[in-house]
Design a protein around this motif. Structure first.
Motif, PDB file in Angstrom:
ATOM      1  N   SER A 460       0.834  -1.203   0.000  1.00  0.00           N
ATOM      2  CA  SER A 460       0.000   0.000   0.000  1.00  0.00           C
ATOM      3  C   SER A 460       0.869   1.253   0.000  1.00  0.00           C
ATOM      4  N   SER A 469      -9.580   0.737  -8.646  1.00  0.00           N
ATOM      5  CA  SER A 469      -9.674   0.242  -7.272  1.00  0.00           C
ATOM      6  C   SER A 469     -10.429   1.235  -6.397  1.00  0.00           C
ATOM      7  N   ASN A 471      -9.805   1.926  -3.470  1.00  0.00           N
ATOM      8  CA  ASN A 471      -8.798   2.633  -2.674  1.00  0.00           C
ATOM      9  C   ASN A 471      -7.963   3.596  -3.514  1.00  0.00           C
ATOM     10  N   THR A 475      -3.544  -2.548  -4.113  1.00  0.00           N
ATOM     11  CA  THR A 475      -3.539  -3.203  -2.804  1.00  0.00           C
ATOM     12  C   THR A 475      -3.488  -4.706  -3.002  1.00  0.00           C
ATOM     13  N   ASN A 512      -7.967  -5.910   0.092  1.00  0.00           N
ATOM     14  CA  ASN A 512      -7.062  -5.076   0.890  1.00  0.00           C
ATOM     15  C   ASN A 512      -7.142  -5.441   2.370  1.00  0.00           C
TER      16      ASN A 512
END
Length: 523
Positions: A460, A469, A471, A475, A512
């Motif tokens: 990360s 993603s 995020n 991840t 993740n």
């Protein structure tokens, strides 16, 4: 008056010297015979050395050929697995098929061995391909691979006999997989075709003599590719030939003398190897007279030279010593060549245990170390832990940035994982595609979870942008399992399955994150 001997002109001391002269002649004859005998022994030793060297060379060559063939088909199968998953999950709507067609074109451009990628429905009609158009009124339901998948529920890959492409007219090899409808019924076939010429051109790069043969075949004896290429022999079946039935079917590898060959009547030295993961066999067959051509030339030259030296022994002593020194130098060079070959073999063995893209250990090294550590943990009753790591939404990352960027991403992730590896006994290996396995000897579940967390945070921390993603960055998801093998356990399958299930759960829970097996397993 002179004695009678003097009257005859004979020296008084001749008679006593006669035995010495005869002895000298006998000695010279014996030395000449000894030289000839020694030369014959040396030639016999050189003959055996030459045969052994060529057997080793053939074995090393066929190992490379088998690995090459396995890699080519596995690369094609990786694409098939991806396409099958997309078809079964996304369906076969026209819009999705158009996107798949674009993806298949990209795969064909990326992998030079691929002739094409094709998708057929349950009737054999073309749904999509890597070509720019779909021919009208073309149906592939008559192809053997299609009939095989339609009649078998096996979901694994199928390698078929060589065929002539209906789209280009060239000889191709086929590898296919079945895909199902949501209800589990037969939905159609995903096909990868491979240029036969790709193998032939690769085989041309090896020096196997004018009458040497390289063959790639299936385990059932069906010949896939051959060098030199003879179109009349494409697709022939070798199962009834004595070498195939007596040798190739009973072991994974070997070298044997075939005197003479049942195929062409030539005395041959044949080495073969079967990959462990696919039903293939690679064989290299060298003509014995070509293998020994240099030995015969050297043997005759040595014989003539020794014969001349024997006849001129008295006058050519220094010349003889010179040739002996040349002989010693030649043997020394042979030993040096042998040492160089051994060093090269060790380098090749080291390369064969490493993944070329990431620098991590490859699947072969992982499988070997997993079994060794499993046995050691069983003997010592220690815990053995495994962390399975999968890059989240990696295919989507490739779709956005392309495969070169994906490869660089995998390299960065591999470096981060290696940086988190604190003990020399731990092993990080590329398990397949974007999946990485970390083997942790003498580690319990809690310790493995800490290692997995450090890896997750490190990756990360790379902050590799992934717009697909949630995020926003690349991840990973991790599955962790540990095992204390019971006495008598033979395989570490429970550990692999537990880690894989934990990884699947981590991905299904939103990615993740890390999911550990609920408790330490007891195999």
């Amino acid at each position: 008056m002179l004695p009678a001997q003097d009257q005859l002109g004979i020296a008084p001391n001749f008679a006593p010297r006669m035995p010495v002269i005869v002895a000298a002649k006998v000695f010279v004859v014996l030395v000449c015979l000894a030289l000839l005998a020694l030369d014959a022994c040396r030639s016999w030793d050189a003959y055996n050395i030459k045969l052994h060297e060529n057997e080793v060379n053939a074995s090393n060559l066929v190992r490379s050929l088998a690995q090459h063939a396995e890699d080519v088909f596995i690369q094609a199968d990786t694409v098939l697995v991806s396409l099958t998953e997309r078809l079964e999950n996304d369906g076969i709507e026209p819009a999705r098929l158009r996107r798949l067609g674009t993806l298949m074109q990209a795969h064909v451009k990326e992998l030079p061995q691929l002739h094409g990628l094709f998708i057929y429905d349950d009737n054999g009609s073309w749904l999509a391909n890597s070509l720019h158009l779909i021919p009208n009124k073309v149906n592939n339901s008559d192809r053997f691979y299609f009939r095989y998948h339609r009649n078998h529920e096996d979901r694994g890959p199928y390698i078929g006999a060589p065929i002539v492409s209906r789209s280009t007219g060239e000889w191709i090899l086929t590898m296919s997989r079945r895909f199902n409808r949501p209800d589990g019924s037969f939905g159609g076939v995903v096909l990868a075709t491979i240029h036969m010429d790709y193998f032939v051109r690769f085989y041309q790069t090896f020096g196997i003599g004018k009458q040497g043969i390289i063959i790639l075949a299936l385990n059932d004896g069906t010949q896939l590719a051959q060098y030199p290429f003879v179109e009349e022999q494409v697709g022939r079946n070798l199962k009834d030939s004595p070498p195939f039935s007596q040798q190739l079917l009973h072991s994974l590898q070997g070298t044997y003398a075939n005197n003479p060959s049942s195929l062409d009547g030539i005395d041959r030295i044949t080495s073969y190897r079967r990959p462990e993961r696919l039903p293939l066999v690679a064989a290299v067959s060298l003509a014995r007279h070509e293998v020994l051509a240099s030995w015969w030339r050297d043997a005759w030259q040595s014989f003539v030279m020794v014969a001349v030296l024997a006849l001129l022994l008295g006058a050519m002593g220094l010349r003889l010593a010179y040739h002996i020194s040349l002989h010693i130098e030649a043997e020394q060079k042979l030993l040096e060549v042998r040492d160089d070959l051994q060093g090269l073999n060790r380098q090749l063995e080291s390369i064969a245990m490493q993944d070329g893209l990431t620098g991590l250990a490859n699947r072969r090294q992982f499988d070997t170390m997993l079994l060794n550590e499993f046995n050691r943990a069983m003997r010592n009753q220690h815990s053995l832990a495994l962390v399975m790591i999968d890059v989240d939404l990696f295919k989507q990352y490739n779709d956005v940035y392309g495969h070169p960027a994906g490869d660089e991403c995998l390299r960065l992730i591999a470096h981060s994982i290696l940086a988190c590896q604190k003990r020399p006994g731990d092993l990080a290996a590329r398990y397949g595609g974007e999946e990485i396995a970390v083997l942790l000897p003498d580690t319990d579940l809690e310790g493995a979870h800490l290692v997995a967390e450090s890896i997750r945070l490190a990756i990360s921390g790379l902050a590799i942008i992934n717009p697909r993603s949630p995020n926003g960055i690349i991840t990973v998801s991790c599955g962790v399992a540990a095992i204390v093998p019971e006495k008598g356990a033979s395989i570490p399958m429970d550990l692999l399955m537990a880690a894989d299930r934990a990884l699947y759960r981590a991905k299904s829970m939103g990615r993740n994150q890390i999911v550990s097996a609920p408790e330490v397993l007891a195999a």
